[in-house]
Enzyme design. Structure first.
Site, PDB file in Angstrom:
ATOM      1  N   GLU A 259      42.892  34.960  40.604  1.00 22.42           N
ATOM      2  CA  GLU A 259      42.705  34.314  38.650  1.00 22.42           C
ATOM      3  C   GLU A 259      40.993  34.349  38.260  1.00 22.42           C
ATOM      4  O   GLU A 259      40.868  34.968  37.428  1.00 22.42           O
ATOM      5  CB  GLU A 259      43.474  33.351  38.723  1.00 22.42           C
TER       6      GLU A 259
ATOM      7  N   HIS B  34      56.246  48.570  31.220  1.00 23.54           N
ATOM      8  CA  HIS B  34      56.775  47.369  30.514  1.00 23.54           C
ATOM      9  C   HIS B  34      57.611  46.541  31.012  1.00 23.54           C
ATOM     10  O   HIS B  34      58.022  45.449  31.108  1.00 23.54           O
ATOM     11  CB  HIS B  34      58.129  47.430  29.067  1.00 23.54           C
TER      12      HIS B  34
END
Ligand code: ARG
Length: 438
Positions: free
Chosen positions: A288, A154
């Site tokens: 990216e 998480h």
């Protein structure tokens, strides 16, 4: 030059002509088309459908065209419907009227299916090769990275791992990706040539001969299936999409790890760019872009699946769209694998910061529970005791190992002096399955 003018009364609309043409895209198949035609014509001669003299003339022309395209004296240009029309025209220019016999017992439907299969087989190997390079770059970097870092679930600190082990997870993902491609290549290894338009031919052709000459494992038997099968393109784009999914996860993690907030790694300047206004900026554009281009692959996969959905047998012109999807996906996945290989092999890893991060966030809480279990406490009870220790630590802004033995004993009398060495990062990494991470 049209391959099919005979039954038409009027000319094709000029915009329709452009709309129908795939030449600007499928010219990439020129080499496969020549190779396929040479095999086809050799077979026609072997089966006495063409004389050996006729076959020789056609093959000579094909070889000459091959050489001229390679040396740049023949350009892949002109108003042609596709690469097949272009090459048939060139053969007829060079060999004369005999060139018009080349298409005996063949259709563009089996021809294009063959060309694409040959292209996919070749380019699949290229993807495998670039994956191999990336995998070995990852292995090399991980061999230098045997130091502890926080492992996350998480994106919250969870347990101690090593950066080596973290990287090796990608090694495994990409190794599976390689097998996926090998598997797709082996499933598709059947030759469609000889299917003609859809129903085979009345000529006594030898399909085994062309399949062997073109190095296929076998003949693709059902001729209706073989001209309408694009499964292999879908499988390859699907395998490429899974590669991109993996690369995008690596990119995302490296982007996060390179922020000032984490400061675990630094990208080489060679794979970063700057800002036009903020002089201090160094941005991870390489990563990216890989993350962004993943969407392109998923789009192509959905595109080809949708193009093929509900198409009746056998060939339909819809299928001409397959090439653009494949070529674009192939180029993108190879570019991205190459960029990530560069990023990984030039990466600076800030091992001290990673190690420092293992000191905070209760990464050893699970090991304290394990310690209690070793003293005979049931795991669920141990879990609850350690939960209370953590609550206490949070209130005091301390880590578990900063508590005194008296404080710890207040939670469980089973805790002894040896607890400190048991929950120490370097000793954790020596126990149970954990040495695998070193
Ligand atoms: N350019 C076509 C394609 O890529 C070749 C096959 C054409 N076949 C036909 N029946 N019109 O699919």
């Amino acid at each position: 030059m049209k391959l099919w003018g005979g039954r038409f009364k009027t000319e094709e609309d000029s915009f329709m002509d452009k709309f129908n043409s795939s030449f600007n895209i499928d010219q990439r198949l020129w080499e496969q088309d020549i190779k396929g035609s040479i095999a086809h014509v050799s077979m026609l001669s072997k089966c006495h459908i063409l004389s050996s003299d006729e076959a020789e003339k056609i093959i000579k022309a094909l070889e000459q065209i091959h050489a001229e395209i390679l040396d740049g004296s023949l350009f892949l240009e002109g108003e042609f419907e596709d690469i097949h029309s272009f090459l048939e025209y060139q053969v007829t220019q060079k060999a004369g009227a005999v060139g018009k016999k080349m298409h005996t017992a063949r259709s563009r439907n089996d021809q294009v299916a063959l060309d694409m299969k040959l292209y996919v087989k070749l380019s699949g190997q290229e993807v495998i090769k670039s994956l191999e390079k990336l995998i070995s770059a990852i292995e090399q970097k991980s061999n230098e990275s045997s130091f502890p870092m926080p492992g996350y679930t998480h994106l919250q600190r969870a347990q101690i791992v090593t950066f080596k082990y973290h990287l090796m997870a990608y090694y495994e993902m990409l190794s599976r990706d390689m097998k996926r491609i090998e598997n797709a290549l082996s499933i598709m290894d059947t030759c469609p040539l000889g299917s003609c338009a859809l129903a085979g031919t009345t000529y006594p052709i030898d399909r085994e001969f062309t399949a062997a000459m073109l190095e296929f494992e076998a003949v693709q038997k059902n001729t209706m299936d073989s001209v309408s099968d694009r499964d292999y393109i879908i499988e390859m784009i699907s395998a490429f999409s899974i590669i991109m999914m993996h690369l995008s996860r690596l990119s995302e993690e490296f982007i996060i790890f390179s922020t000032k907030e984490f400061d675990f790694i630094a990208l080489s300047d060679a794979y970063s760019t700057g800002s036009s206004i903020m002089p201090q900026k160094k941005n991870p554009d390489s990563l990216e872009l890989v993350r962004g281009k993943t969407g392109r692959l998923y789009g192509n996969l959905m595109g080809i699946l949708t193009t093929m959905k509900a198409l009746p047998l056998t060939y339909n012109k819809d299928m001409q769209e397959d090439k653009q999807y494949y070529f674009e996906s192939l180029d993108t996945v190879i570019d991205c694998i190459t960029i990530i290989e560069g990023v990984v092999s030039t990466l600076t890893v800030k091992s001290e910061n990673m190690e420092k991060a293992t000191k905070g966030g209760f990464l050893n809480a699970t090991e304290l529970a394990d310690y209690l279990v070793k003293q005979g406490i049931a795991f669920r009870d141990a879990h609850s005791i350690v939960g209370q220790v953590v609550k206490h630590c949070e209130a005091k802004a301390m880590e578990i190992d900063q508590l005194s033995l008296e404080e710890l004993k207040a939670f469980s009398p089973h805790i002894k002096e040896d607890v400190y060495s048991y929950i120490e990062p370097s000793s954790i990494l020596k126990q149970g399955t954990k040495p695998d991470m070193l």
